[in-house]
Design a protein around this motif. Sequence first.
Motif, PDB file in Angstrom:
ATOM      1  N   ASP A  91      -1.505 -10.436   5.429  1.00 21.12           N
ATOM      2  CA  ASP A  91      -1.922  -9.084   5.828  1.00 21.12           C
ATOM      3  C   ASP A  91      -0.837  -8.416   6.672  1.00 21.12           C
ATOM      4  O   ASP A  91      -0.566  -8.845   7.794  1.00 21.12           O
ATOM      5  CB  ASP A  91      -3.230  -9.162   6.608  1.00 21.12           C
ATOM      6  CG  ASP A  91      -3.834  -7.792   6.890  1.00 21.12           C
ATOM      7  OD1 ASP A  91      -3.092  -6.788   6.898  1.00 21.12           O
ATOM      8  OD2 ASP A  91      -5.046  -7.730   7.106  1.00 21.12           O
ATOM      9  N   SER A  93      -0.912  -5.580   8.125  1.00 23.38           N
ATOM     10  CA  SER A  93      -1.422  -4.666   9.146  1.00 23.38           C
ATOM     11  C   SER A  93      -1.702  -5.339  10.488  1.00 23.38           C
ATOM     12  O   SER A  93      -2.064  -4.658  11.441  1.00 23.38           O
ATOM     13  CB  SER A  93      -2.686  -3.968   8.645  1.00 23.38           C
ATOM     14  OG  SER A  93      -3.734  -4.895   8.499  1.00 23.38           O
ATOM     15  N   ILE A  94      -1.566  -6.674  10.553  1.00 20.69           N
ATOM     16  CA  ILE A  94      -1.774  -7.362  11.828  1.00 20.69           C
ATOM     17  C   ILE A  94      -0.528  -8.157  12.199  1.00 20.69           C
ATOM     18  O   ILE A  94       0.238  -8.576  11.331  1.00 20.69           O
ATOM     19  CB  ILE A  94      -3.027  -8.270  11.803  1.00 20.69           C
ATOM     20  CG1 ILE A  94      -2.943  -9.329  10.708  1.00 20.69           C
ATOM     21  CG2 ILE A  94      -4.294  -7.447  11.641  1.00 20.69           C
ATOM     22  CD1 ILE A  94      -4.107 -10.308  10.686  1.00 20.69           C
TER      23      ILE A  94
END
Length: 142
Positions: A91, A93-94
């Motif tokens: 991911d 986005s983190i």
Amino acid sequence: MASLNVGNLGEYLREQRRQAQLSLRQLADAAGVSNPYLSQIERGLRKPSADILQQLAKALRISAETLYVQAGILDERDRDEVETRAVILSDPSISERQKQVLLQIYDAFRKENALEADEAPGEDAAGRAGGAGDDVAMPPTN
């Protein structure tokens, strides 16, 4: 430990490399392996070690466990856990720190659930005996 499924591993690596938009040479350089060796892995002619798989996974930004499953090093029953970890790790986005915290929480939940399952087979998480119709008041039949 399962036998290595090298053909499927090679196909999987090739697909991951293409999705990452890397040439064979670029991936080989990033993983620290030779171009011919990587080509042989992709064609199913070589069986890479777990260390090489880890280097390739790092270069492709995927989990090493995913490659271990593809290579037959990890059991198929571990696939759900591996896939969950792979999704978390991939991911964008983190942050890396957030990914590690999520994985620690995930591990804690899995351990807790395994302990509960081992302690009381046939009982639910609250320690009550399981059975059909528990906690349900049935009207009398005439």
